[in-house]
Design a protein around this motif. Structure first.
Motif, PDB file in Angstrom:
ATOM      1  N   ILE A  20       0.834  -1.205   0.000  1.00  0.00           N
ATOM      2  CA  ILE A  20       0.000   0.000   0.000  1.00  0.00           C
ATOM      3  C   ILE A  20       0.869   1.255   0.000  1.00  0.00           C
ATOM      4  CG2 ILE A  20      -1.645   1.347   1.383  1.00  0.00           C
ATOM      5  CD1 ILE A  20      -2.749  -1.411   2.386  1.00  0.00           C
ATOM      6  N   GLU A  24       1.556   4.225  -3.275  1.00  0.00           N
ATOM      7  CA  GLU A  24       1.218   5.650  -3.191  1.00  0.00           C
ATOM      8  C   GLU A  24       2.014   6.461  -4.206  1.00  0.00           C
ATOM      9  OE1 GLU A  24       1.904   6.799   0.824  1.00  0.00           O
ATOM     10  OE2 GLU A  24       0.153   5.725   1.617  1.00  0.00           O
ATOM     11  N   ILE A  65      -7.399  -4.358   2.602  1.00  0.00           N
ATOM     12  CA  ILE A  65      -7.917  -2.994   2.661  1.00  0.00           C
ATOM     13  C   ILE A  65      -9.445  -2.983   2.597  1.00  0.00           C
ATOM     14  CG2 ILE A  65      -5.813  -1.962   1.717  1.00  0.00           C
ATOM     15  CD1 ILE A  65      -7.293  -1.580  -0.935  1.00  0.00           C
ATOM     16  N   LYS A 109      -9.406   6.740  -3.256  1.00  0.00           N
ATOM     17  CA  LYS A 109      -8.217   6.814  -2.417  1.00  0.00           C
ATOM     18  C   LYS A 109      -7.228   5.699  -2.751  1.00  0.00           C
ATOM     19  CE  LYS A 109      -6.767   6.537   2.433  1.00  0.00           C
ATOM     20  NZ  LYS A 109      -7.227   6.348   3.830  1.00  0.00           N
ATOM     21  N   ASN A 110      -7.759   4.526  -3.123  1.00  0.00           N
ATOM     22  CA  ASN A 110      -6.927   3.350  -3.405  1.00  0.00           C
ATOM     23  C   ASN A 110      -6.933   2.983  -4.895  1.00  0.00           C
ATOM     24  OD1 ASN A 110      -6.199   2.278  -0.536  1.00  0.00           O
ATOM     25  ND2 ASN A 110      -8.385   2.722  -0.441  1.00  0.00           N
ATOM     26  N   ILE A 113      -4.249   0.643  -6.459  1.00  0.00           N
ATOM     27  CA  ILE A 113      -4.392  -0.775  -6.118  1.00  0.00           C
ATOM     28  C   ILE A 113      -5.560  -1.393  -6.873  1.00  0.00           C
ATOM     29  CG2 ILE A 113      -4.963  -2.390  -4.250  1.00  0.00           C
ATOM     30  CD1 ILE A 113      -3.317  -0.670  -2.394  1.00  0.00           C
ATOM     31  N   TYR A 114      -6.666  -0.661  -6.979  1.00  0.00           N
ATOM     32  CA  TYR A 114      -7.809  -1.180  -7.731  1.00  0.00           C
ATOM     33  C   TYR A 114      -7.453  -1.379  -9.202  1.00  0.00           C
ATOM     34  CZ  TYR A 114     -11.537  -1.198  -4.285  1.00  0.00           C
ATOM     35  OH  TYR A 114     -12.328  -1.534  -3.214  1.00  0.00           O
TER      36      TYR A 114
END
Length: 200
Positions: A20, A24, A65, A109-110, A113-114
């Motif tokens: 994670i 970023e 998450i 926000k993620n 990762i998605y």
């Protein structure tokens, strides 16, 4: 959980959090096992004790998450179900802003990762949306007396339809606001619900 299981679990969390943190600033395809190990403070053999490859870590991190996010909904599922049980059918919605807005904010926000999860085909929508099905879709289908043999097909329509829209939003850089995407999803869902009401 015994001490060795706890240590194994905590090490896995450190590697989830390492991914994670690295995502970023970097895309998933540029992150190496070495970088994960250095960030998590583990050696390479420990990584391979947990995962076969980076895709395995990505899949676990997605679940990690999402589990933390789903605690938001799991805190009051009974209240949600009672609300659905007491509302008139005209007021019932399969998807509401109450669920969509926090979910889309979380996705935004993620989004790295998605995007990586979609690209590497490690995102199983039927699993990731299990709480949406349990706490929203299933109780509403019950209220509309939709036959049980039809429910899995109808839920697939909503779950994979929403997933597809979220995937498109991510792939185009989340240019639209969370509110715009939520309203678009609800607009499309409402059209389907109107036909559902007409049939029942």
């Amino acid at each position: 959980m015994n001490r060795s299981e706890s240590k194994y679990f905590n090490t896995a969390i450190r590697m989830d959090e390492a991914l994670i943190k690295l995502m970023e600033t970097q895309e998933f395809s540029y992150i190496s096992v070495k970088a994960i190990c250095e960030t998590a403070g583990v050696n390479r053999s420990t990584f391979y004790l947990h995962y076969e490859n980076m895709a395995d870590l990505l899949e676990e991190t997605m679940q990690y998450i999402l589990d933390s996010f789903l605690e938001y909904f799991e805190s009051s599922p009974r209240a949600t179900i009672e609300k659905i049980g007491n509302a008139s059918t005209d007021e019932l919605l399969f998807v509401t802003e109450e669920y969509l807005i926090p979910y889309l904010q979380f996705v935004q926000k993620n989004k790295r990762i998605y995007r990586a999860a979609f690209e590497n085909k490690v995102y199983e929508a039927n699993l990731k949306y299990r709480n949406l099905y349990l706490h929203i879709i299933e109780p509403i289908m019950e209220r509309f007396d939709i036959p049980r043999e039809e429910r899995s097909f109808l839920s697939a329509f909503y779950i994979y339809g929403i997933t597809g829209m979220v995937k498109e939003w991510i792939e185009t850089g989340c240019k639209e606001s969370v509110e715009e995407v939520a309203h678009l999803i609800i607009k499309i869902v409402m059209k389907k619900e109107e036909s559902t009401r007409d049939e029942h």
